[in-house]
Design a protein around this motif. Sequence first.
Motif, mmCIF file in Angstrom:
data_model
loop_
_atom_site.group_PDB
_atom_site.id
_atom_site.type_symbol
_atom_site.label_atom_id
_atom_site.label_comp_id
_atom_site.label_asym_id
_atom_site.label_seq_id
_atom_site.Cartn_x
_atom_site.Cartn_y
_atom_site.Cartn_z
ATOM 1 N N ARG A 127 0.873 -1.183 0.000
ATOM 2 C CA ARG A 127 0.000 0.000 0.000
ATOM 3 C C ARG A 127 0.903 1.225 0.000
ATOM 4 O O ARG A 127 1.868 1.293 0.779
ATOM 5 C CB ARG A 127 -0.899 -0.015 1.228
ATOM 6 N N TRP A 128 0.609 2.190 -0.856
ATOM 7 C CA TRP A 128 1.456 3.376 -1.017
ATOM 8 C C TRP A 128 0.959 4.528 -0.146
ATOM 9 O O TRP A 128 -0.248 4.771 -0.052
ATOM 10 C CB TRP A 128 1.483 3.801 -2.481
ATOM 11 N N PHE A 129 1.921 5.209 0.492
ATOM 12 C CA PHE A 129 1.618 6.323 1.386
ATOM 13 C C PHE A 129 2.465 7.536 1.014
ATOM 14 O O PHE A 129 3.660 7.399 0.720
ATOM 15 C CB PHE A 129 1.935 5.943 2.838
ATOM 16 N N ASP A 130 1.843 8.711 1.058
ATOM 17 C CA ASP A 130 2.585 9.958 0.858
ATOM 18 C C ASP A 130 3.473 10.208 2.071
ATOM 19 O O ASP A 130 3.091 9.897 3.204
ATOM 20 C CB ASP A 130 1.635 11.140 0.686
ATOM 21 N N VAL A 131 4.645 10.786 1.825
ATOM 22 C CA VAL A 131 5.589 11.109 2.894
ATOM 23 C C VAL A 131 5.917 12.600 2.798
ATOM 24 O O VAL A 131 6.893 12.998 2.166
ATOM 25 C CB VAL A 131 6.877 10.252 2.786
ATOM 26 N N GLU A 146 13.759 11.242 8.740
ATOM 27 C CA GLU A 146 12.974 10.160 9.322
ATOM 28 C C GLU A 146 11.496 10.519 9.206
ATOM 29 O O GLU A 146 11.120 11.678 9.347
ATOM 30 C CB GLU A 146 13.352 9.991 10.787
ATOM 31 N N ALA A 147 10.679 9.513 8.956
ATOM 32 C CA ALA A 147 9.231 9.724 8.878
ATOM 33 C C ALA A 147 8.521 8.513 9.461
ATOM 34 O O ALA A 147 9.049 7.401 9.412
ATOM 35 C CB ALA A 147 8.806 9.921 7.426
ATOM 36 N N GLU A 148 7.349 8.742 10.008
ATOM 37 C CA GLU A 148 6.505 7.626 10.412
ATOM 38 C C GLU A 148 5.500 7.407 9.293
ATOM 39 O O GLU A 148 4.753 8.323 8.922
ATOM 40 C CB GLU A 148 5.784 7.895 11.725
ATOM 41 N N VAL A 149 5.519 6.202 8.732
ATOM 42 C CA VAL A 149 4.664 5.879 7.605
ATOM 43 C C VAL A 149 3.854 4.635 7.971
ATOM 44 O O VAL A 149 4.430 3.567 8.188
ATOM 45 C CB VAL A 149 5.492 5.621 6.331
ATOM 46 N N ALA A 150 2.558 4.798 8.087
ATOM 47 C CA ALA A 150 1.661 3.680 8.416
ATOM 48 C C ALA A 150 2.133 2.935 9.657
ATOM 49 O O ALA A 150 2.126 1.712 9.706
ATOM 50 C CB ALA A 150 1.528 2.728 7.228
ATOM 51 N N GLY A 151 2.589 3.682 10.661
ATOM 52 C CA GLY A 151 3.020 3.092 11.918
ATOM 53 C C GLY A 151 4.439 2.540 11.915
ATOM 54 O O GLY A 151 4.874 1.977 12.915
ATOM 55 N N GLU A 152 5.165 2.694 10.806
ATOM 56 C CA GLU A 152 6.541 2.209 10.732
ATOM 57 C C GLU A 152 7.498 3.388 10.650
ATOM 58 O O GLU A 152 7.240 4.360 9.942
ATOM 59 C CB GLU A 152 6.720 1.291 9.514
ATOM 60 N N GLY A 205 20.409 12.209 -7.133
ATOM 61 C CA GLY A 205 19.007 12.535 -7.346
ATOM 62 C C GLY A 205 18.042 11.399 -7.049
ATOM 63 O O GLY A 205 16.843 11.609 -6.988
ATOM 64 N N SER A 206 18.548 10.181 -6.868
ATOM 65 C CA SER A 206 17.671 9.040 -6.578
ATOM 66 C C SER A 206 17.264 9.034 -5.106
ATOM 67 O O SER A 206 17.925 9.657 -4.267
ATOM 68 C CB SER A 206 18.370 7.728 -6.942
ATOM 69 N N PHE A 207 16.187 8.317 -4.821
ATOM 70 C CA PHE A 207 15.690 8.168 -3.458
ATOM 71 C C PHE A 207 15.799 6.713 -3.030
ATOM 72 O O PHE A 207 15.754 5.802 -3.856
ATOM 73 C CB PHE A 207 14.214 8.570 -3.363
ATOM 74 N N ALA A 208 15.907 6.492 -1.726
ATOM 75 C CA ALA A 208 15.837 5.159 -1.133
ATOM 76 C C ALA A 208 15.133 5.310 0.209
ATOM 77 O O ALA A 208 15.152 6.381 0.821
ATOM 78 C CB ALA A 208 17.220 4.556 -0.941
ATOM 79 N N ALA A 209 14.504 4.224 0.661
ATOM 80 C CA ALA A 209 13.817 4.228 1.959
ATOM 81 C C ALA A 209 14.141 2.926 2.680
ATOM 82 O O ALA A 209 14.049 1.847 2.090
ATOM 83 C CB ALA A 209 12.313 4.379 1.771
ATOM 84 N N TYR A 210 14.527 3.048 3.949
ATOM 85 C CA TYR A 210 14.933 1.906 4.756
ATOM 86 C C TYR A 210 14.237 1.945 6.107
ATOM 87 O O TYR A 210 13.731 2.990 6.531
ATOM 88 C CB TYR A 210 16.450 1.918 4.998
ATOM 89 N N GLN A 211 14.297 0.806 6.811
ATOM 90 C CA GLN A 211 13.805 0.794 8.189
ATOM 91 C C GLN A 211 14.528 1.907 8.940
ATOM 92 O O GLN A 211 15.707 2.167 8.715
ATOM 93 C CB GLN A 211 14.055 -0.560 8.832
ATOM 94 N N GLY A 212 13.822 2.580 9.834
ATOM 95 C CA GLY A 212 14.394 3.727 10.530
ATOM 96 C C GLY A 212 15.127 3.402 11.806
ATOM 97 O O GLY A 212 15.705 4.283 12.428
ATOM 98 N N MET A 213 15.109 2.129 12.209
ATOM 99 C CA MET A 213 15.760 1.719 13.453
ATOM 100 C C MET A 213 16.923 0.780 13.146
ATOM 101 O O MET A 213 16.792 -0.123 12.318
ATOM 102 C CB MET A 213 14.761 1.008 14.359
#
Length: 123
Positions: free
Chosen positions: A7-11, A24-30, A40-48
């Motif tokens: 499921r996709w969420f805006d950040v 850091e962002a909280e996305v859908a409880g994560e 210019g590229s983006f990546a997203a990883y676990q925040g902990m």
Amino acid sequence: MSGAPVRWFDVPEAEGLWEGDLVEAEVAGERVLVVHHVDGSFAAYQGMCPHQEFPLAYGKWDEEENTLTCAGHGWEFDLTSGAGINPSGCRLHRYPIRATDAGAVRIGIPQDGEARHDSSREA
């Protein structure tokens, strides 16, 4: 990543993020770490950190080398792939991410109910 539906969420925290920066962002409880690489590229990883769940956003990021050192106990990660550098036997969970030309950033969260803060073993 598992075959679970995503499921996709805006950040909004990542909109306008400069190249060579992270947030850091909280996305859908994560807790998620969003990285805007200097290319210019983006990546997203676990925040902990998988070591002792220290927030990775407090770490030291070398944006030229794409490495992040956790401020908790010095674990190092390659933010190109999420692979552990020190120690090498760990990996950060990587989320799918999309950035639009309009500046919106969206992250895909798998809908399998699994926590993604302890990826201390190689997949």
